[in-house]
Motif scaffolding. Structure first.
Motif, short mmCIF file in Angstrom:
data_model
loop_
_atom_site.label_atom_id
_atom_site.label_comp_id
_atom_site.label_asym_id
_atom_site.label_seq_id
_atom_site.Cartn_x
_atom_site.Cartn_y
_atom_site.Cartn_z
N GLU A 69 0.83 -1.21 0.00
CA GLU A 69 0.00 0.00 0.00
C GLU A 69 0.86 1.26 0.00
OE1 GLU A 69 -3.58 2.12 2.62
OE2 GLU A 69 -2.81 0.14 3.19
N ALA A 70 1.96 1.23 0.75
CA ALA A 70 2.81 2.41 0.88
C ALA A 70 3.75 2.61 -0.30
CB ALA A 70 3.61 2.34 2.18
N GLU A 71 4.27 1.51 -0.85
CA GLU A 71 5.33 1.61 -1.85
C GLU A 71 4.96 1.06 -3.22
OE1 GLU A 71 7.82 3.30 -0.86
OE2 GLU A 71 7.62 3.18 1.32
N GLY A 72 4.10 0.04 -3.24
CA GLY A 72 3.70 -0.55 -4.51
C GLY A 72 4.66 -1.57 -5.08
N HIS A 73 5.82 -1.72 -4.45
CA HIS A 73 6.80 -2.70 -4.92
C HIS A 73 7.82 -2.96 -3.82
CE1 HIS A 73 9.19 0.92 -5.48
NE2 HIS A 73 10.26 0.14 -5.59
N LEU A 74 8.68 -3.96 -4.04
CA LEU A 74 9.77 -4.26 -3.13
C LEU A 74 10.98 -4.63 -3.97
CD1 LEU A 74 10.62 -4.73 -0.11
CD2 LEU A 74 9.96 -7.13 -0.43
N ASP A 75 12.11 -3.98 -3.69
CA ASP A 75 13.33 -4.23 -4.46
C ASP A 75 14.26 -5.24 -3.80
OD1 ASP A 75 12.97 -2.11 -6.59
OD2 ASP A 75 12.93 -0.85 -4.80
N ALA A 111 5.97 -11.95 -0.55
CA ALA A 111 6.69 -10.84 -1.17
C ALA A 111 6.81 -10.95 -2.68
CB ALA A 111 8.10 -10.74 -0.56
N LEU A 112 6.64 -12.12 -3.25
CA LEU A 112 6.87 -12.32 -4.68
C LEU A 112 6.09 -11.33 -5.58
CD1 LEU A 112 7.11 -16.20 -5.06
CD2 LEU A 112 8.91 -14.53 -5.57
N PRO A 113 4.81 -11.07 -5.33
CA PRO A 113 4.12 -10.11 -6.19
C PRO A 113 4.75 -8.73 -6.16
CG PRO A 113 2.54 -11.41 -4.93
CD PRO A 113 3.89 -11.70 -4.35
N LEU A 114 5.27 -8.30 -5.01
CA LEU A 114 5.91 -6.99 -4.90
C LEU A 114 7.29 -7.00 -5.54
CD1 LEU A 114 3.80 -7.14 -2.43
CD2 LEU A 114 5.14 -5.27 -1.48
N LEU A 115 8.02 -8.10 -5.39
CA LEU A 115 9.34 -8.21 -6.00
C LEU A 115 9.24 -8.19 -7.52
CD1 LEU A 115 10.82 -10.95 -3.65
CD2 LEU A 115 11.75 -8.63 -3.91
N ARG A 116 8.19 -8.77 -8.07
CA ARG A 116 8.04 -8.81 -9.52
C ARG A 116 7.75 -7.43 -10.11
NH1 ARG A 116 5.00 -13.86 -8.58
NH2 ARG A 116 6.40 -15.60 -9.08
N ARG A 117 7.37 -6.49 -9.25
CA ARG A 117 7.15 -5.12 -9.73
C ARG A 117 8.43 -4.29 -9.67
NH1 ARG A 117 2.39 -4.29 -5.75
NH2 ARG A 117 1.03 -6.01 -6.37
N SER A 118 9.50 -4.88 -9.19
CA SER A 118 10.78 -4.19 -9.13
C SER A 118 11.54 -4.38 -10.44
CB SER A 118 11.62 -4.73 -7.96
OG SER A 118 12.95 -4.25 -8.03
N SER A 119 12.34 -3.39 -10.82
CA SER A 119 13.19 -3.54 -12.00
C SER A 119 14.47 -4.28 -11.69
CB SER A 119 13.52 -2.15 -12.57
OG SER A 119 14.25 -1.39 -11.62
N GLN A 164 16.71 -23.37 -4.63
CA GLN A 164 15.50 -23.77 -5.35
C GLN A 164 14.67 -22.57 -5.77
OE1 GLN A 164 14.87 -26.72 -6.49
NE2 GLN A 164 16.60 -27.73 -5.50
N TYR A 165 14.61 -21.53 -4.93
CA TYR A 165 13.89 -20.32 -5.32
C TYR A 165 14.59 -19.65 -6.51
CZ TYR A 165 10.13 -19.70 -1.90
OH TYR A 165 8.95 -19.82 -1.18
N ALA A 166 15.92 -19.67 -6.51
CA ALA A 166 16.65 -19.08 -7.64
C ALA A 166 16.33 -19.81 -8.94
CB ALA A 166 18.15 -19.13 -7.36
N LYS A 167 16.19 -21.14 -8.86
CA LYS A 167 15.86 -21.91 -10.05
C LYS A 167 14.41 -21.66 -10.49
CE LYS A 167 17.23 -26.22 -10.04
NZ LYS A 167 17.47 -27.61 -9.53
N ALA A 168 13.52 -21.52 -9.52
CA ALA A 168 12.10 -21.35 -9.83
C ALA A 168 11.78 -19.95 -10.34
CB ALA A 168 11.26 -21.66 -8.59
N HIS A 169 12.59 -18.96 -9.94
CA HIS A 169 12.31 -17.57 -10.31
C HIS A 169 13.57 -16.92 -10.87
CE1 HIS A 169 8.41 -17.84 -8.26
NE2 HIS A 169 9.05 -18.44 -7.27
N PRO A 170 13.93 -17.24 -12.11
CA PRO A 170 15.17 -16.72 -12.67
C PRO A 170 15.16 -15.21 -12.89
CG PRO A 170 13.91 -17.93 -14.32
CD PRO A 170 13.26 -18.19 -13.01
#
Length: 227
Positions: A69-75, A111-119, A164-170
């Motif tokens: 709500e405050a930031e819209g994303h997470l880097d 956190a994944l939905p917020l991380l995906r909004r990061s560049s 495993q997370y690194a492999k699942a989310h390149p």
């Protein structure tokens, strides 16, 4: 502005990492189980705080919703919350794995939905070389003589989750980190460790790397570690 969340950050390595990242210009959220302690720590260094207990799904969800709500994303997400159980029984094992391993899953998934909004999304898992099979079976390493059954096992799980997370989310970098033996509340009973500022610099280096950083590794301040 780089938005960073650090779990278990009202003291120790997490707090010092937060302080150093604020100095680098990050908008830092201190995640803490105790909202008053978290708020006090955040105010001290110019950070923000959210109530976050990594062992509680509702708490994790609320914390990430507040950041959304405050930031819209997470880097940057730094999984710092951890426990060191010296006993060896079922309840101690459940506490160890719930915080040191399952907590990583809870927070990452939220956190994944917020991380995906990061560049430039970056996840750092504070693990331990005490969870490295290579280190604990090597007589030349200090980990060889550490009788930390549950801590070592749960940190091995933390490192495997990272890989495993690194492999699942390149599209997101995930790295585990051995920050160095540090003098904190966790190690007070052992009377060991270097100043927290030194270990936090190791975390900050990995948290602040540009997009050319590696992924799926266990590292310490000297580089990649076998595990």
């Amino acid at each position: 502005m780089t938005v960073t969340l650090i779990t278990g950050a009202n003291k120790g390595i997490g707090f010092e990492t937060a302080r150093q990242l604020v100095e680098l210009g990050h908008t830092v959220y201190i995640g803490a189980r105790d909202i008053e302690r978290g708020g006090k720590a955040a105010a001290e260094i110019g950070a923000r705080s959210v109530q976050l207990d990594v062992t509680d799904d509702a708490s994790v969800g609320s914390a990430l919703a507040a950041i959304d709500e405050a930031e819209g994303h997470l880097d940057v997400l730094v999984h710092n919350a951890g426990v060191l159980e010296t006993g060896l029984d079922g309840p101690a094992a459940l506490r160890s794995f719930d915080t040191n391993a399952v907590g990583i899953v809870r927070v990452t998934e939220a956190a994944l939905p917020l991380l995906r909004r990061s560049s430039n999304p970056n996840v750092v898992v504070i693990s331990s070389s005490a969870g490295s099979f290579w280190a604990v079976t090597n007589p030349e390493r200090p980990e060889f003589g550490l009788p930390l059954v549950l801590y070592s096992a749960s940190k091995a799980a933390a490192t495997m989750l990272t890989v495993q997370y690194a492999k699942a989310h390149p599209d997101i970098t995930f790295n585990a980190l051995e920050p160095g033996t540090t003098a904190t509340d966790m190690t007070a009973a052992f009377g060991i460790g270097r100043p927290v500022e030194e270990s936090a610099r190791v975390v900050v280096r990995l948290a602040a790397l540009d997009r050319n950083r590696p992924t799926g590794t266990l590292q310490d301040e000297a580089g990649e570690l076998p595990w």
